[in-house]
Write a protein that holds these residues in place. Structure first.
Motif, PDB file in Angstrom:
ATOM      1  N   ARG A  91     -18.710  -1.460  66.805  1.00 50.87           N
ATOM      2  CA  ARG A  91     -20.026  -0.808  65.946  1.00 50.87           C
ATOM      3  C   ARG A  91     -19.923  -0.478  64.918  1.00 50.87           C
ATOM      4  O   ARG A  91     -20.437  -0.532  64.151  1.00 50.87           O
ATOM      5  N   ASN A  92     -18.923   0.625  65.090  1.00 51.52           N
ATOM      6  CA  ASN A  92     -18.120   0.538  63.484  1.00 51.52           C
ATOM      7  C   ASN A  92     -18.072  -0.130  62.167  1.00 51.52           C
ATOM      8  O   ASN A  92     -18.073   0.270  61.033  1.00 51.52           O
ATOM      9  N   ARG A  93     -17.725  -1.403  62.807  1.00 51.67           N
ATOM     10  CA  ARG A  93     -17.565  -2.238  61.658  1.00 51.67           C
ATOM     11  C   ARG A  93     -18.658  -3.313  61.577  1.00 51.67           C
ATOM     12  O   ARG A  93     -18.331  -3.762  60.072  1.00 51.67           O
ATOM     13  N   ILE A  94     -19.664  -3.042  62.664  1.00 51.78           N
ATOM     14  CA  ILE A  94     -20.711  -4.351  62.094  1.00 51.78           C
ATOM     15  C   ILE A  94     -21.741  -3.336  62.145  1.00 51.78           C
ATOM     16  O   ILE A  94     -23.054  -3.997  61.322  1.00 51.78           O
ATOM     17  N   CYS A  95     -22.347  -2.672  62.990  1.00 47.24           N
ATOM     18  CA  CYS A  95     -23.872  -2.270  63.438  1.00 47.24           C
ATOM     19  C   CYS A  95     -24.590  -1.789  62.168  1.00 47.24           C
ATOM     20  O   CYS A  95     -25.602  -1.668  61.837  1.00 47.24           O
ATOM     21  N   ASP A  96     -23.487  -0.432  61.664  1.00 45.64           N
ATOM     22  CA  ASP A  96     -24.162   0.609  60.338  1.00 45.64           C
ATOM     23  C   ASP A  96     -24.864  -1.367  58.776  1.00 45.64           C
ATOM     24  O   ASP A  96     -25.982  -0.791  58.772  1.00 45.64           O
ATOM     25  N   ARG A  97     -23.849  -1.686  58.629  1.00 48.55           N
ATOM     26  CA  ARG A  97     -24.469  -2.771  57.897  1.00 48.55           C
ATOM     27  C   ARG A  97     -25.782  -4.116  58.330  1.00 48.55           C
ATOM     28  O   ARG A  97     -26.655  -3.511  57.375  1.00 48.55           O
ATOM     29  N   CYS A  98     -26.064  -3.833  59.101  1.00 48.06           N
ATOM     30  CA  CYS A  98     -26.560  -4.785  60.032  1.00 48.06           C
ATOM     31  C   CYS A  98     -27.840  -4.112  60.397  1.00 48.06           C
ATOM     32  O   CYS A  98     -29.542  -4.376  59.802  1.00 48.06           O
ATOM     33  N   VAL A  99     -27.770  -2.748  60.264  1.00 46.91           N
ATOM     34  CA  VAL A  99     -29.077  -1.086  60.156  1.00 46.91           C
ATOM     35  C   VAL A  99     -29.923  -1.408  59.077  1.00 46.91           C
ATOM     36  O   VAL A  99     -30.512  -1.532  59.141  1.00 46.91           O
ATOM     37  N   GLU A 100     -28.705  -1.267  57.870  1.00 50.69           N
ATOM     38  CA  GLU A 100     -29.208  -1.561  56.477  1.00 50.69           C
ATOM     39  C   GLU A 100     -30.401  -2.531  56.517  1.00 50.69           C
ATOM     40  O   GLU A 100     -31.331  -2.493  55.001  1.00 50.69           O
ATOM     41  N   MET A 101     -29.377  -3.913  57.024  1.00 52.23           N
ATOM     42  CA  MET A 101     -30.178  -4.824  56.236  1.00 52.23           C
ATOM     43  C   MET A 101     -31.737  -5.266  56.692  1.00 52.23           C
ATOM     44  O   MET A 101     -33.084  -5.385  56.013  1.00 52.23           O
ATOM     45  N   GLY A 102     -32.128  -4.106  57.853  1.00 53.12           N
ATOM     46  CA  GLY A 102     -32.932  -4.182  57.903  1.00 53.12           C
ATOM     47  C   GLY A 102     -34.085  -3.733  57.653  1.00 53.12           C
ATOM     48  O   GLY A 102     -35.489  -3.754  57.491  1.00 53.12           O
ATOM     49  N   GLN A 103     -34.485  -3.320  56.081  1.00 54.14           N
ATOM     50  CA  GLN A 103     -34.587  -2.073  55.207  1.00 54.14           C
ATOM     51  C   GLN A 103     -35.519  -3.247  54.673  1.00 54.14           C
ATOM     52  O   GLN A 103     -36.806  -3.156  53.491  1.00 54.14           O
ATOM     53  N   ALA A 104     -35.375  -4.649  54.692  1.00 55.91           N
ATOM     54  CA  ALA A 104     -35.398  -6.224  53.791  1.00 55.91           C
ATOM     55  C   ALA A 104     -37.756  -6.152  54.258  1.00 55.91           C
ATOM     56  O   ALA A 104     -38.936  -6.013  53.592  1.00 55.91           O
ATOM     57  N   PHE A 105     -37.546  -5.503  55.573  1.00 54.12           N
ATOM     58  CA  PHE A 105     -38.791  -5.045  56.463  1.00 54.12           C
ATOM     59  C   PHE A 105     -39.527  -4.168  56.127  1.00 54.12           C
ATOM     60  O   PHE A 105     -40.840  -4.028  55.881  1.00 54.12           O
ATOM     61  N   THR A 106     -38.691  -2.655  56.047  1.00 55.81           N
ATOM     62  CA  THR A 106     -39.446  -1.874  55.646  1.00 55.81           C
ATOM     63  C   THR A 106     -39.920  -1.582  54.513  1.00 55.81           C
ATOM     64  O   THR A 106     -40.930  -0.737  54.339  1.00 55.81           O
ATOM     65  N   GLN A 107     -39.436  -2.229  53.709  1.00 62.50           N
ATOM     66  CA  GLN A 107     -40.299  -1.787  52.477  1.00 62.50           C
ATOM     67  C   GLN A 107     -41.332  -2.431  52.307  1.00 62.50           C
ATOM     68  O   GLN A 107     -41.860  -2.802  51.384  1.00 62.50           O
ATOM     69  N   LEU A 108     -41.426  -4.083  53.119  1.00 64.86           N
ATOM     70  CA  LEU A 108     -42.850  -4.272  52.939  1.00 64.86           C
ATOM     71  C   LEU A 108     -44.520  -3.795  53.424  1.00 64.86           C
ATOM     72  O   LEU A 108     -44.866  -4.097  53.297  1.00 64.86           O
ATOM     73  N   GLY A 109     -43.725  -2.523  54.299  1.00 60.23           N
ATOM     74  CA  GLY A 109     -44.801  -1.803  54.688  1.00 60.23           C
ATOM     75  C   GLY A 109     -45.136  -1.949  56.762  1.00 60.23           C
ATOM     76  O   GLY A 109     -46.053  -1.575  56.856  1.00 60.23           O
ATOM     77  N   VAL A 110     -44.609  -3.313  57.170  1.00 59.17           N
ATOM     78  CA  VAL A 110     -45.234  -4.023  58.085  1.00 59.17           C
ATOM     79  C   VAL A 110     -44.537  -2.753  59.564  1.00 59.17           C
ATOM     80  O   VAL A 110     -43.477  -2.451  59.644  1.00 59.17           O
TER      81      VAL A 110
END
Length: 573
Positions: free
Chosen positions: A121-140
């Motif tokens: 998780r130290n190498r993968i998860c932070d980056r992965c979670v960060e990519m989720g902003q593609a949806f939070t930007q949309l407000g869905v």
């Protein structure tokens, strides 16, 4: 042949790190994500109105799950925006460092001990979670895995994992859901092998994928228990967690829509109900046999199929410089062109290890070895095995090589058996065009070979199966009985059958692969990006491929692009 096998094994360590023609991902996050925040800032009232209308609209779940899988997040955020514009209340589900293994964990980036102890998780998860902003930007609305799981949920899942013997995991079902099958498929994908024999700590890694499968099922049960979704849309529909999402949705009668990136640039394959690995097999023949197919359509598909020899119209291909020269084939293999040749095309060992009802053999390796054994008894024929280039050049290179597996059983190949290894630039199509007949297991190349008039025998789950264009076998006895009749007298399909094969190829490549003009191919970090200047570009009538996809998600419309009636657009491509 011993020297050839040794050479290929020696190459493996070096070639695995090479850059092939398949897409590679990485790079700056801002360069990967669509510029949703910028687009919304230009038209804030328009987007607020879209979100407001969507509050009373039908609900669609986009099960993105693993946001760090860049192609899915880029394309699914486009779907989320396009559906919202159409008045749909879009929901998204994402893992937030909860899954103990997933499709982002690979042997190359997360060693087995890192998966077992969770340190990956130290190498993968932070980056992965960060990519989720593609949806939070949309407000869905975004549902996070961690929000769905209680302490009791976690304890119950841990108990099932601890109490289930590892050899019972692949067949494990929960309320009729094939949890174990997807756990095993995910684990095989992790190791990039066709089986778990001799893989380090494979029992521990399989348990992690089993746990991840149970977690995914519990999360989906919670979300579906609260919301009444018209449909759930997500990529692949296999592996972990996507395969589990598919299982749970079907068990709750939520309509399933899956998608994959297609071969052609800007194109995607969508399916109803299951992964395309299955639906393309079961698609009714009437879907394409009743379509109009004129000489003009025939010419168009011929030109496209010719382009596939060098990938000029595709964004997924495996050779930058394929060699069409038959002299290279003879020089590399030593095959005798004056004697009958039977071609054999393999698949990547680990890919899509699911249950298929029609396989004549328990697995591809069994098919390969028994076929080589058979040809050792047929000195009148030559067997030319083309190993799939994606073993080395695919997005996820294999760690189990066909040539090594053959060498274990045949340290010296029969004198009439020849191998084109995965790193060879010999053009597969050019090599198979020299064959009297080709035998395949699951490769999509069967679509093209029949279109070329080459007879094809199908021993596995290839999509060309069941179309009335190939010789399909369902048992070993039937398979070897058919091989006994080789070579064929003329080694070519009847002209009418070959034309019918090109008709199916037209359907497969130009109708099932839906073009989306809002997507543009890109070099570097991601294979494509979103290309729009305004959110209004997503409205109905602006992008006919996107319209078809949205209608399919919302109303169950067939995911078939009417290319036969839109020849001008097809010719422009």
């Amino acid at each position: 042949m011993k020297s050839l096998f040794r050479k290929i094994r020696d190459l493996g360590g070096r070639v695995l790190g090479a850059t092939g023609a398949g897409p590679r991902f990485g790079g700056d996050l801002a360069a990967l994500l669509p510029a949703w925040s910028e687009l919304i800032a230009r038209e804030p009232k328009y987007w607020r109105d879209c979100l407001r209308r969507a509050e009373d609209g039908p609900k669609v779940l986009i099960a993105n799950n693993v946001a760090g899988f860049y192609p899915s997040t880029i394309f699914e955020s486009l779907l989320a925006a396009a559906l919202t514009v159409r008045g749909v209340q879009v929901h998204v589900v994402q893992c937030d460092r909860v899954l103990p293994a997933c499709l982002k964990t690979k042997f190359s980036n997360s060693p087995p001990d890192a998966v077992i102890d969770g340190s990956f998780r130290n190498r993968i998860c932070d980056r992965c979670v960060e990519m989720g902003q593609a949806f939070t930007q949309l407000g869905v609305e975004v549902h996070l895995f961690s929000e769905q799981l209680t302490l009791t949920d976690r304890e119950e899942i841990a108990a099932i994992v601890a109490e289930t013997p590892v050899d019972e995991i692949p067949a494990f079902q929960l309320d009729g859901q094939a949890i174990g099958e997807h756990a095993l498929a995910g684990c095989l994908r992790y190791f990039s092998t066709g089986n778990l024999d001799e893989q380090p700590h494979s029992d521990g890694v399989l348990r992690k994928y089993f746990q991840a499968s149970l977690v995914s099922a519990r999360v989906m049960e919670k979300i579906l228990g609260v919301h009444n979704f018209t449909a759930a849309c997500f990529h692949h529909g296999i592996y972990v967690p996507q395969g589990i999402v598919s299982e749970v949705c079907r068990s709750r009668d939520v309509r399933v829509v899956t998608w994959n990136v297609a071969y052609r640039k800007r194109c995607f394959i969508f399916s109803h109900g299951d992964t395309y690995h299955h639906t393309m097999l079961d698609e009714p023949v009437s879907t394409w046999r009743d379509m109009e197919f004129t000489d003009t359509h025939d010419e168009v598909i011929r030109k496209y199929l010719a382009s596939r020899w060098h990938g000029s119209q595709d964004w997924i291909y495996f050779h930058d410089t394929p060699d069409d020269d038959v002299a290279t084939l003879v020089e590399e293999t030593g095959i005798d062109l004056s004697k009958p040749i039977i071609g054999m095309l393999t698949n990547v060992m680990w890919d899509a290890q699911l249950h298929y009802r029609a396989n004549a053999f328990p697995n591809m390796l069994d098919w390969i070895l028994k076929t080589v054994e058979y040809f050792a008894t047929r000195p009148d024929l030559q067997l030319l095995i083309r190993v799939h280039p994606a073993e080395l050049r695919g997005l996820q290179p294999s760690r189990q090589f066909v040539v090594d597996e053959i060498a274990k059983v045949f340290p010296t190949l029969p004198p009439n058996v020849f191998v084109i290894p995965p790193e060879s630039n010999v053009n597969t199509y050019a090599a198979m065009s020299r064959c009297n007949t080709t035998i395949i297991y699951g490769t999509k190349t069967g679509v093209e070979l029949t279109s070329m008039g080459i007879p094809v025998i199908v021993a596995g789950e290839a999509w060309i199966r069941g179309k009335g264009l190939t010789t399909d076998v369902s048992s070993e006895e039937e398979y070897f009985s058919i091989l006994a009749g080789l070579p064929l007298a003329d080694g070519r399909l009847d002209a009418e059958i070959a034309r019918e094969a090109r008709k199916y190829a037209f359907h497969f490549f130009l109708r099932r692969m839906i073009p989306v003009s809002s997507i543009e191919p890109r070099e570097g970090a991601a294979p494509f990006g979103v290309s729009i200047s305004s959110l209004k570009d997503l409205e109905p009538g602006r992008d006919d491929g996107l319209d078809l996809i949205c209608d399919g998600i919302l109303r169950g419309r067939e995911f078939v692009y009417p290319a036969e009636t839109r020849m001008a657009a097809v010719l422009e491509e």
